[in-house]
Write a protein that holds these residues in place. Structure first.
Motif, PDB file in Angstrom:
ATOM      1  N   MET A  72      31.847  36.248  22.533  1.00 45.89           N
ATOM      2  CA  MET A  72      32.584  37.596  23.446  1.00 45.89           C
ATOM      3  C   MET A  72      33.806  37.345  23.583  1.00 45.89           C
ATOM      4  O   MET A  72      34.631  36.445  23.463  1.00 45.89           O
ATOM      5  CB  MET A  72      31.723  37.234  24.875  1.00 45.89           C
ATOM      6  N   SER A  73      34.517  38.498  23.516  1.00 43.61           N
ATOM      7  CA  SER A  73      35.875  38.669  23.498  1.00 43.61           C
ATOM      8  C   SER A  73      36.559  38.493  24.892  1.00 43.61           C
ATOM      9  O   SER A  73      35.756  38.754  25.862  1.00 43.61           O
ATOM     10  CB  SER A  73      36.416  40.111  22.839  1.00 43.61           C
ATOM     11  N   LYS A  74      37.724  37.932  24.815  1.00 41.17           N
ATOM     12  CA  LYS A  74      38.475  37.619  25.849  1.00 41.17           C
ATOM     13  C   LYS A  74      38.574  38.872  27.006  1.00 41.17           C
ATOM     14  O   LYS A  74      39.145  39.794  26.166  1.00 41.17           O
ATOM     15  CB  LYS A  74      39.592  36.761  25.796  1.00 41.17           C
ATOM     16  N   THR A  75      38.730  38.748  28.083  1.00 41.77           N
ATOM     17  CA  THR A  75      39.170  39.626  28.906  1.00 41.77           C
ATOM     18  C   THR A  75      40.888  39.568  28.775  1.00 41.77           C
ATOM     19  O   THR A  75      41.444  38.807  28.558  1.00 41.77           O
ATOM     20  CB  THR A  75      38.748  39.416  30.319  1.00 41.77           C
ATOM     21  N   LEU A  76      41.501  40.897  29.185  1.00 41.43           N
ATOM     22  CA  LEU A  76      42.768  40.801  29.410  1.00 41.43           C
ATOM     23  C   LEU A  76      43.469  39.430  30.281  1.00 41.43           C
ATOM     24  O   LEU A  76      44.386  39.002  29.763  1.00 41.43           O
ATOM     25  CB  LEU A  76      43.345  42.159  29.964  1.00 41.43           C
ATOM     26  N   PHE A  77      42.679  39.312  31.389  1.00 44.03           N
ATOM     27  CA  PHE A  77      43.282  38.150  32.243  1.00 44.03           C
ATOM     28  C   PHE A  77      43.098  36.779  31.682  1.00 44.03           C
ATOM     29  O   PHE A  77      43.980  35.911  31.851  1.00 44.03           O
ATOM     30  CB  PHE A  77      42.834  38.449  33.689  1.00 44.03           C
ATOM     31  N   VAL A 107      45.710  37.807  42.065  1.00 45.85           N
ATOM     32  CA  VAL A 107      44.950  36.193  42.155  1.00 45.85           C
ATOM     33  C   VAL A 107      44.135  36.446  41.281  1.00 45.85           C
ATOM     34  O   VAL A 107      42.894  37.218  41.493  1.00 45.85           O
ATOM     35  CB  VAL A 107      44.888  35.799  43.437  1.00 45.85           C
ATOM     36  N   ILE A 108      43.823  35.475  40.441  1.00 47.30           N
ATOM     37  CA  ILE A 108      42.880  35.725  39.390  1.00 47.30           C
ATOM     38  C   ILE A 108      42.104  34.212  38.939  1.00 47.30           C
ATOM     39  O   ILE A 108      42.806  33.338  38.548  1.00 47.30           O
ATOM     40  CB  ILE A 108      43.443  36.260  37.992  1.00 47.30           C
ATOM     41  N   PRO A 109      40.774  34.131  39.237  1.00 45.52           N
ATOM     42  CA  PRO A 109      40.290  33.243  38.967  1.00 45.52           C
ATOM     43  C   PRO A 109      40.253  32.527  37.612  1.00 45.52           C
ATOM     44  O   PRO A 109      39.970  33.789  36.408  1.00 45.52           O
ATOM     45  CB  PRO A 109      38.682  33.333  39.595  1.00 45.52           C
ATOM     46  N   ARG A 110      40.160  31.568  37.108  1.00 43.85           N
ATOM     47  CA  ARG A 110      40.125  31.110  35.652  1.00 43.85           C
ATOM     48  C   ARG A 110      38.537  31.331  35.298  1.00 43.85           C
ATOM     49  O   ARG A 110      38.394  31.899  34.040  1.00 43.85           O
ATOM     50  CB  ARG A 110      40.485  29.578  35.279  1.00 43.85           C
ATOM     51  N   LYS A 111      37.741  31.209  35.959  1.00 49.06           N
ATOM     52  CA  LYS A 111      36.219  31.654  35.835  1.00 49.06           C
ATOM     53  C   LYS A 111      36.369  33.278  35.412  1.00 49.06           C
ATOM     54  O   LYS A 111      36.558  33.928  36.576  1.00 49.06           O
ATOM     55  CB  LYS A 111      35.333  31.167  36.759  1.00 49.06           C
ATOM     56  N   PRO A 112      35.846  33.714  34.377  1.00 52.44           N
ATOM     57  CA  PRO A 112      35.774  35.334  34.051  1.00 52.44           C
ATOM     58  C   PRO A 112      34.535  35.875  34.591  1.00 52.44           C
ATOM     59  O   PRO A 112      33.803  36.406  33.982  1.00 52.44           O
ATOM     60  CB  PRO A 112      36.068  35.077  32.642  1.00 52.44           C
ATOM     61  N   MET A 113      34.479  35.969  36.156  1.00 50.17           N
ATOM     62  CA  MET A 113      33.627  36.907  36.614  1.00 50.17           C
ATOM     63  C   MET A 113      33.982  38.356  36.656  1.00 50.17           C
ATOM     64  O   MET A 113      35.144  38.626  37.045  1.00 50.17           O
ATOM     65  CB  MET A 113      33.486  36.366  37.987  1.00 50.17           C
ATOM     66  N   PRO A 114      33.078  39.304  36.159  1.00 54.15           N
ATOM     67  CA  PRO A 114      33.703  40.554  35.758  1.00 54.15           C
ATOM     68  C   PRO A 114      34.097  41.223  37.346  1.00 54.15           C
ATOM     69  O   PRO A 114      35.054  41.856  37.159  1.00 54.15           O
ATOM     70  CB  PRO A 114      32.460  41.504  35.316  1.00 54.15           C
ATOM     71  N   ARG A 115      33.177  41.169  38.062  1.00 54.11           N
ATOM     72  CA  ARG A 115      33.069  41.781  39.401  1.00 54.11           C
ATOM     73  C   ARG A 115      33.013  40.953  40.663  1.00 54.11           C
ATOM     74  O   ARG A 115      32.052  40.024  40.578  1.00 54.11           O
ATOM     75  CB  ARG A 115      32.444  43.096  39.558  1.00 54.11           C
ATOM     76  N   LEU A 116      33.386  41.258  41.711  1.00 54.47           N
ATOM     77  CA  LEU A 116      32.951  40.533  42.877  1.00 54.47           C
ATOM     78  C   LEU A 116      31.623  40.375  43.287  1.00 54.47           C
ATOM     79  O   LEU A 116      30.935  39.305  43.561  1.00 54.47           O
ATOM     80  CB  LEU A 116      33.544  41.086  44.229  1.00 54.47           C
ATOM     81  N   CYS A 117      30.831  41.660  42.882  1.00 55.24           N
ATOM     82  CA  CYS A 117      29.443  41.615  43.327  1.00 55.24           C
ATOM     83  C   CYS A 117      28.549  40.867  42.152  1.00 55.24           C
ATOM     84  O   CYS A 117      27.528  40.662  42.189  1.00 55.24           O
ATOM     85  CB  CYS A 117      28.804  43.038  43.099  1.00 55.24           C
ATOM     86  N   SER A 163      35.310  52.473  42.150  1.00 58.77           N
ATOM     87  CA  SER A 163      36.336  51.901  43.109  1.00 58.77           C
ATOM     88  C   SER A 163      37.824  51.797  42.698  1.00 58.77           C
ATOM     89  O   SER A 163      38.656  51.520  43.311  1.00 58.77           O
ATOM     90  CB  SER A 163      36.098  50.540  43.849  1.00 58.77           C
ATOM     91  N   GLY A 164      37.781  51.966  41.199  1.00 62.16           N
ATOM     92  CA  GLY A 164      39.272  52.010  40.666  1.00 62.16           C
ATOM     93  C   GLY A 164      39.391  50.661  39.867  1.00 62.16           C
ATOM     94  O   GLY A 164      40.366  50.453  39.378  1.00 62.16           O
ATOM     95  N   GLN A 165      38.410  49.953  39.922  1.00 62.44           N
ATOM     96  CA  GLN A 165      38.426  48.668  39.003  1.00 62.44           C
ATOM     97  C   GLN A 165      38.737  49.069  37.516  1.00 62.44           C
ATOM     98  O   GLN A 165      37.923  49.840  36.907  1.00 62.44           O
ATOM     99  CB  GLN A 165      37.290  47.805  39.231  1.00 62.44           C
ATOM    100  N   THR A 166      39.726  48.547  36.859  1.00 66.16           N
ATOM    101  CA  THR A 166      40.154  48.885  35.481  1.00 66.16           C
ATOM    102  C   THR A 166      39.953  47.540  34.675  1.00 66.16           C
ATOM    103  O   THR A 166      39.839  47.736  33.324  1.00 66.16           O
ATOM    104  CB  THR A 166      41.327  49.540  35.458  1.00 66.16           C
ATOM    105  N   VAL A 167      40.165  46.595  35.182  1.00 67.06           N
ATOM    106  CA  VAL A 167      40.198  45.207  34.505  1.00 67.06           C
ATOM    107  C   VAL A 167      38.795  44.440  35.148  1.00 67.06           C
ATOM    108  O   VAL A 167      38.667  43.910  36.028  1.00 67.06           O
ATOM    109  CB  VAL A 167      41.547  44.138  34.423  1.00 67.06           C
ATOM    110  N   PHE A 168      38.050  43.975  34.219  1.00 67.07           N
ATOM    111  CA  PHE A 168      36.636  43.585  34.597  1.00 67.07           C
ATOM    112  C   PHE A 168      36.585  42.009  34.628  1.00 67.07           C
ATOM    113  O   PHE A 168      35.902  41.670  33.814  1.00 67.07           O
ATOM    114  CB  PHE A 168      35.538  44.384  33.638  1.00 67.07           C
ATOM    115  N   HIS A 169      37.520  41.584  35.161  1.00 69.97           N
ATOM    116  CA  HIS A 169      37.694  40.211  35.401  1.00 69.97           C
ATOM    117  C   HIS A 169      38.066  39.996  36.738  1.00 69.97           C
ATOM    118  O   HIS A 169      39.318  40.513  37.178  1.00 69.97           O
ATOM    119  CB  HIS A 169      38.805  39.589  34.562  1.00 69.97           C
ATOM    120  N   LEU A 170      37.391  39.410  37.916  1.00 66.11           N
ATOM    121  CA  LEU A 170      37.601  39.484  39.316  1.00 66.11           C
ATOM    122  C   LEU A 170      39.041  39.255  39.645  1.00 66.11           C
ATOM    123  O   LEU A 170      39.845  38.324  38.874  1.00 66.11           O
ATOM    124  CB  LEU A 170      36.899  38.481  39.968  1.00 66.11           C
ATOM    125  N   HIS A 171      39.730  40.140  40.517  1.00 67.68           N
ATOM    126  CA  HIS A 171      40.989  39.760  40.912  1.00 67.68           C
ATOM    127  C   HIS A 171      41.588  40.032  42.266  1.00 67.68           C
ATOM    128  O   HIS A 171      40.778  40.994  42.669  1.00 67.68           O
ATOM    129  CB  HIS A 171      42.078  40.479  39.690  1.00 67.68           C
TER     130      HIS A 171
END
Ligand code: AMP
Length: 113
Positions: A1-6, A41-51, A91-99
């Protein structure tokens, strides 16, 4: 899988203004700040969304809030700041790596837009 921006920022493949780093997360200056302080504030773990969080993420989520506290205090805005998590495109999320957005340094209206 490709890396997220974050993930690319965490791995130093893309430059960013780091203001905090620990074993669980990083905090960087938002490239398009909406206030004098706008930190992500960005977790190292790449969780896409809070949900997408699972029970095992509970301590991590608490840690992210404590880091939000710290970065706001370090920036001199510890008494008046806002933490925002956009969850999902609607909700306006554009980067799908929780922040967490940590915003302060100007009057913040309520309700938000
Ligand atoms: P959201 O819309 O909640 O997903 O927030 C994504 C945030 O990431 C926006 O506030 C963007 O300005 C910010 N952003 C996008 N690219 C970068 C980057 N390369 N460095 C720092 N912040 C970024």
């Amino acid at each position: 899988m490709s890396k997220t921006l974050f993930e690319k920022i965490i791995d130093r493949e893309i430059p960013a203004g780091f203001v905090h780093e620990d074993e669980l997360c990083v905090a960087i200056k938002d490239v398009n700040p909406q206030a004098p302080m706008h930190v992500l504030v960005i977790p190292r773990k790449p969780m896409p969304r809070l949900c997408d969080a699972v029970p095992e993420d509970q301590a991590l989520l608490g840690h992210l809030l404590m880091v939000a506290n710290k970065v706001a205090a370090d920036a001199g805005y510890g008494e008046a700041y806002r933490v925002v998590i956009n969850n999902g495109a609607g909700s306006g999320q554009t980067v799908f790596h929780l922040h967490l957005h940590v915003v302060g340094g100007r009057p913040l209206k309520w309700p938000p837009g």
